[in-house]
Design a protein around this motif. Structure first.
Motif, PDB file in Angstrom:
ATOM      1  N   ILE A 134       0.860  -1.181   0.000  1.00 16.29           N
ATOM      2  CA  ILE A 134       0.000   0.000   0.000  1.00 16.29           C
ATOM      3  C   ILE A 134       0.898   1.234   0.000  1.00 16.29           C
ATOM      4  CG2 ILE A 134      -1.824   1.252   1.219  1.00 16.29           C
ATOM      5  CD1 ILE A 134      -2.660  -1.391   2.500  1.00 16.29           C
ATOM      6  N   ASP A 135       0.698   2.087  -0.992  1.00 19.20           N
ATOM      7  CA  ASP A 135       1.462   3.326  -1.103  1.00 19.20           C
ATOM      8  C   ASP A 135       0.514   4.508  -0.972  1.00 19.20           C
ATOM      9  OD1 ASP A 135       4.252   2.479  -1.743  1.00 19.20           O
ATOM     10  OD2 ASP A 135       3.239   1.498  -3.410  1.00 19.20           O
ATOM     11  N   ILE A 136       0.825   5.406  -0.063  1.00 13.92           N
ATOM     12  CA  ILE A 136       0.015   6.590   0.195  1.00 13.92           C
ATOM     13  C   ILE A 136       0.851   7.820  -0.120  1.00 13.92           C
ATOM     14  CG2 ILE A 136      -1.095   7.951   2.024  1.00 13.92           C
ATOM     15  CD1 ILE A 136      -1.780   5.332   3.412  1.00 13.92           C
ATOM     16  N   SER A 137       0.281   8.749  -0.875  1.00 15.89           N
ATOM     17  CA  SER A 137       1.029   9.964  -1.194  1.00 15.89           C
ATOM     18  C   SER A 137       0.161  11.205  -0.980  1.00 15.89           C
ATOM     19  CB  SER A 137       1.550   9.932  -2.636  1.00 15.89           C
ATOM     20  OG  SER A 137       0.509   9.726  -3.560  1.00 15.89           O
ATOM     21  N   HIS A 138       0.673  12.120  -0.172  1.00 15.43           N
ATOM     22  CA  HIS A 138       0.098  13.450   0.056  1.00 15.43           C
ATOM     23  C   HIS A 138      -1.395  13.381   0.426  1.00 15.43           C
ATOM     24  CE1 HIS A 138       3.860  15.032  -1.370  1.00 15.43           C
ATOM     25  NE2 HIS A 138       3.733  14.345  -2.494  1.00 15.43           N
ATOM     26  N   SER A 161      -7.767  14.971  -0.625  1.00 19.00           N
ATOM     27  CA  SER A 161      -6.763  14.983  -1.694  1.00 19.00           C
ATOM     28  C   SER A 161      -5.716  13.937  -1.375  1.00 19.00           C
ATOM     29  CB  SER A 161      -6.123  16.367  -1.834  1.00 19.00           C
ATOM     30  OG  SER A 161      -5.467  16.747  -0.637  1.00 19.00           O
ATOM     31  N   GLY A 162      -4.915  13.616  -2.379  1.00 19.63           N
ATOM     32  CA  GLY A 162      -3.910  12.581  -2.220  1.00 19.63           C
ATOM     33  C   GLY A 162      -4.305  11.304  -2.928  1.00 19.63           C
ATOM     34  N   LYS A 163      -3.427  10.314  -2.867  1.00 22.59           N
ATOM     35  CA  LYS A 163      -3.652   9.074  -3.598  1.00 22.59           C
ATOM     36  C   LYS A 163      -3.257   7.884  -2.744  1.00 22.59           C
ATOM     37  CE  LYS A 163      -2.959   9.022  -8.006  1.00 22.59           C
ATOM     38  NZ  LYS A 163      -2.324   9.015  -9.357  1.00 22.59           N
ATOM     39  N   ILE A 164      -4.046   6.795  -2.859  1.00 18.20           N
ATOM     40  CA  ILE A 164      -3.745   5.533  -2.193  1.00 18.20           C
ATOM     41  C   ILE A 164      -3.705   4.444  -3.254  1.00 18.20           C
ATOM     42  CG2 ILE A 164      -4.475   3.846  -0.466  1.00 18.20           C
ATOM     43  CD1 ILE A 164      -6.015   6.117   0.914  1.00 18.20           C
ATOM     44  N   LEU A 165      -2.578   3.758  -3.348  1.00 22.10           N
ATOM     45  CA  LEU A 165      -2.422   2.665  -4.297  1.00 22.10           C
ATOM     46  C   LEU A 165      -2.393   1.339  -3.552  1.00 22.10           C
ATOM     47  CD1 LEU A 165       0.370   4.079  -6.663  1.00 22.10           C
ATOM     48  CD2 LEU A 165      -2.122   4.290  -6.900  1.00 22.10           C
TER      49      LEU A 165
END
Length: 254
Positions: A3-7, A56-60
């Motif tokens: 799991i990658d979380i950005s901003h 806002s931001g992104k979760i992969l």
């Protein structure tokens, strides 16, 4: 990374509860989120599971944007146990655990579903309680039943928000051992929001600390467990002692 979380950001009115959080959760490990109450830990977990929307931001999840994954597919890959669980229906332990199989069974249980249900009940030491109704159980027994439901879902990713709530010392230790075993033996990825720093220290492969919505620490237990580091996170002095291979925070005498 699993799991990658950005901003990532989340606000409620004028209050920012998650503030520009970026992190990566390793696959096949136990990862713990720690920090004071109101730090934003549970909110991050809720957005990771898509129970909450991010501002806002992104979760992969395995490289795919979680906002674009179908809900049924998510339920087969990721299970979450929220901090508060209220079941108004008159359910037995076995009935509750069977709900974990719904993403596969759609309510019609087959032999494989029943096997997962039996295994989850055994994992949580609930065999003698499987026909008891939830409202007849202690808080700790109910909590173990909810965790068994999550285990029966048999997802690669397991997210647990304060899973040790209402549990005594024996069953708290049992839960953490089970979570560690699921990673070691079955390759599960477990993410836990936890308030007990010592359980986090002993059983986690990686630890994130949050404070006022921001990520303030990322590392191993060895890197975390110093009086100076813990005071920076929790705001009070906490002696740290080495016991065998573990470093434990003596917060109860701080």
């Amino acid at each position: 990374m699993a799991i990658d979380i950005s901003h990532l950001n989340k606000r409620y009115g004028d209050k920012t509860v998650v503030d520009d959080v970026s992190l990566s959760i390793p696959k096949g490990k136990v990862t713990s989120f720690i920090g004071p109450n109101g730090a934003g830990k549970s909110t991050v977990l809720g957005m990771m599971s898509r129970l909450l929307s991010a501002d806002s931001g992104k979760i992969l999840l395995d490289g795919a944007d979680i906002s674009h994954i179908h809900s049924r597919e998510i339920a087969r890959k990721l299970a979450i146990l929220k901090q508060s669980n209220h079941v108004g229906l008159r359910l037995t332990v076995e009935d509750l655990v069977a709900f974990g199989r719904f993403p596969y069974s759609q309510g019609i249980l087959n032999a494989e579903d029943k096997r997962f249900i039996d295994e989850a009940i055994a994992y949580m030491d609930l065999g003698e309680l499987r026909t008891r109704y939830l409202n007849e159980l202690s808080g700790g027994q109910r909590q173990r039943a909810f965790i068994a439901m999550v285990l029966a879902q048999d997802t690669e990713y397991i997210l647990l928000d304060e899973p040790l709530n209402n549990l005594d010392m024996k069953h708290s230790a049992q839960i953490m051992r089970v979570l560690h075993q699921l990673c070691r033996d079955k390759g599960k990825t477990v993410v836990v929001v936890i308030h007990d720093i010592n359980f986090a220290s002993v059983y986690s492969d990686h630890i994130f600390a949050m404070q006022q919505g921001r990520l303030v620490f990322s590392g191993t237990s060895e890197q975390l467990m110093s009086s100076e580091q813990l005071e920076a996170i929790f705001g009070f002095h906490m002696p740290v002692h080495q016991i065998d291979e573990h470093r434990l925070g003596l917060y109860f005498i701080a």
